[in-house]
Design an enzyme around this catalytic site. Structure first.
Site, PDB file in Angstrom:
ATOM      1  N   HIS A 172    -118.793  60.900 -47.537  1.00  0.00           N
ATOM      2  CA  HIS A 172    -117.441  60.163 -47.815  1.00  0.00           C
ATOM      3  C   HIS A 172    -117.234  59.124 -46.960  1.00  0.00           C
ATOM      4  O   HIS A 172    -116.760  59.395 -45.646  1.00  0.00           O
ATOM      5  CB  HIS A 172    -116.304  61.289 -47.773  1.00  0.00           C
ATOM      6  CG  HIS A 172    -116.055  61.963 -48.925  1.00  0.00           C
ATOM      7  ND1 HIS A 172    -115.272  61.711 -50.104  1.00  0.00           N
ATOM      8  CD2 HIS A 172    -116.754  63.174 -49.488  1.00  0.00           C
ATOM      9  CE1 HIS A 172    -115.085  62.508 -50.975  1.00  0.00           C
ATOM     10  NE2 HIS A 172    -116.131  63.680 -50.729  1.00  0.00           N
TER      11      HIS A 172
ATOM     12  N   CYS B 289    -119.727  60.751 -53.378  1.00  0.00           N
ATOM     13  CA  CYS B 289    -119.733  62.041 -53.694  1.00  0.00           C
ATOM     14  C   CYS B 289    -119.635  62.561 -55.032  1.00  0.00           C
ATOM     15  O   CYS B 289    -120.878  62.568 -55.562  1.00  0.00           O
ATOM     16  CB  CYS B 289    -118.441  62.920 -52.945  1.00  0.00           C
ATOM     17  SG  CYS B 289    -118.731  64.533 -52.673  1.00  0.00           S
TER      18      CYS B 289
ATOM     19  N   GLU C 248    -115.734  56.613 -46.883  1.00  0.00           N
ATOM     20  CA  GLU C 248    -114.034  55.971 -46.940  1.00  0.00           C
ATOM     21  C   GLU C 248    -113.309  56.741 -45.760  1.00  0.00           C
ATOM     22  O   GLU C 248    -112.368  56.180 -45.439  1.00  0.00           O
ATOM     23  CB  GLU C 248    -113.356  56.181 -48.292  1.00  0.00           C
ATOM     24  CG  GLU C 248    -112.839  57.455 -48.368  1.00  0.00           C
ATOM     25  CD  GLU C 248    -113.797  58.713 -49.129  1.00  0.00           C
ATOM     26  OE1 GLU C 248    -113.519  59.896 -49.194  1.00  0.00           O
ATOM     27  OE2 GLU C 248    -115.047  58.300 -49.079  1.00  0.00           O
TER      28      GLU C 248
END
Length: 275
Positions: free
Chosen positions: A242, A134, A244
């Site tokens: 994102h 990001c 994660e």
């Protein structure tokens, strides 16, 4: 890709912190989701790199970080709610020195900008694996003199890139639009070609890249959603979304972290690639 066996000595990566200012107190912080995804799916150990206030000159700070990062095997540039200040990356001294307005919660984080500018410079010098997420992708682009759109919502191209503030935080990280993987690139070698359905929580964005940077995925409105550096033989790659957040259940996210982890362990074994 084959995951790194857990019984071998793990590579160690530096993970960028962000600056939090609350009640007049400065803190460095990052979300646990990054650490959890990196430990589990990249099979690396993490150390947190602290933000930089700008009391030392950029050259003095570079010398300091060279000593620290020479002990690492990779760099992760995390996301954050703040927008980056391109002047830090353009090396304009006006923005490098500490200033009273360096941190505006939810808007500006120059201590993080200084950290990412320095960490990227050293990682590039060392030909070290890099993963940008990001804000980290935007930092990778701006560091190489890429242009940055300050507010994508003003473009009005139809794709909404910012999160919906009226839904719970976990729902903000659900996939909301598609991106087209560029054929023949690094990302396509990791996840295959075609479309990916990704989350989107950003205000700034990039539509053009500079020399030495390759587009790896693009949204329908032309915003670049993934990129890689082409001037190094190692994994130096960033995504605008994102991975994660849902890495525990999302196969594409797991493949990205695994590819980064494999590159870090290769770097640990052989050091910077020659040439």
């Amino acid at each position: 890709m084959t995951a790194i066996p857990r019984d071998v000595r793990r590579a160690v990566v530096g993970v960028t912190a962000n600056r939090q200012l609350h009640d007049g107190v400065h803190r460095d912080w990052l979300r646990r989701r990054y650490i959890e995804a990196l430990e589990r799916h990249a099979c690396v150990e993490c150390v947190i790199l602290p933000t930089i206030d700008g009391d030392l000159s950029r050259e003095e700070t570079l010398r300091k970080f060279r000593g620290v990062m020479s002990r690492l095997d990779g760099l992760v540039l995390t996301g954050d709610e703040s927008n980056l200040d391109p002047d830090i990356f353009n090396l304009q001294q006006r923005a490098w020195n500490r200033a009273s307005d360096d941190v505006i919660p939810g808007e500006r984080d120059r201590p993080r900008d200084r950290l990412s500018s320095i960490a990227l410079s050293v990682a590039i010098e060392l030909a070290m694996p890099i993963l940008g997420i990001c804000r980290g992708l935007q930092e990778m682009s701006v560091h190489r003199s890429g242009s940055l759109h300050a507010d994508l919502s003003a473009a009005g191209e139809g794709v909404v890139h910012s999160e919906n503030p009226n839904v719970p935080r976990d729902q903000q990280y659900l996939p909301v639009h598609t991106v087209q993987v560029v054929p023949g690139g690094l990302l396509s070698s990791i996840v295959g070609e075609g479309d990916l359905y990704v989350n989107s929580l950003h205000n700034q964005g990039i539509t053009e890249v500079a020399s030495g940077v390759q587009r790896e995925a693009v949204a329908e409105d032309g915003v670049i959603e993934a990129l890689s550096y082409t001037t190094s033989g190692t994994f130096q790659f960033g995504v605008q979304w994102h991975p994660e957040w849902h890495a525990a259940t999302d196969a594409t996210s797991q493949k990205i972290f695994s590819a980064f982890g494999n590159a870090c362990h290769a770097y640990q074994s052989t050091g910077p690639l020659s040439g």
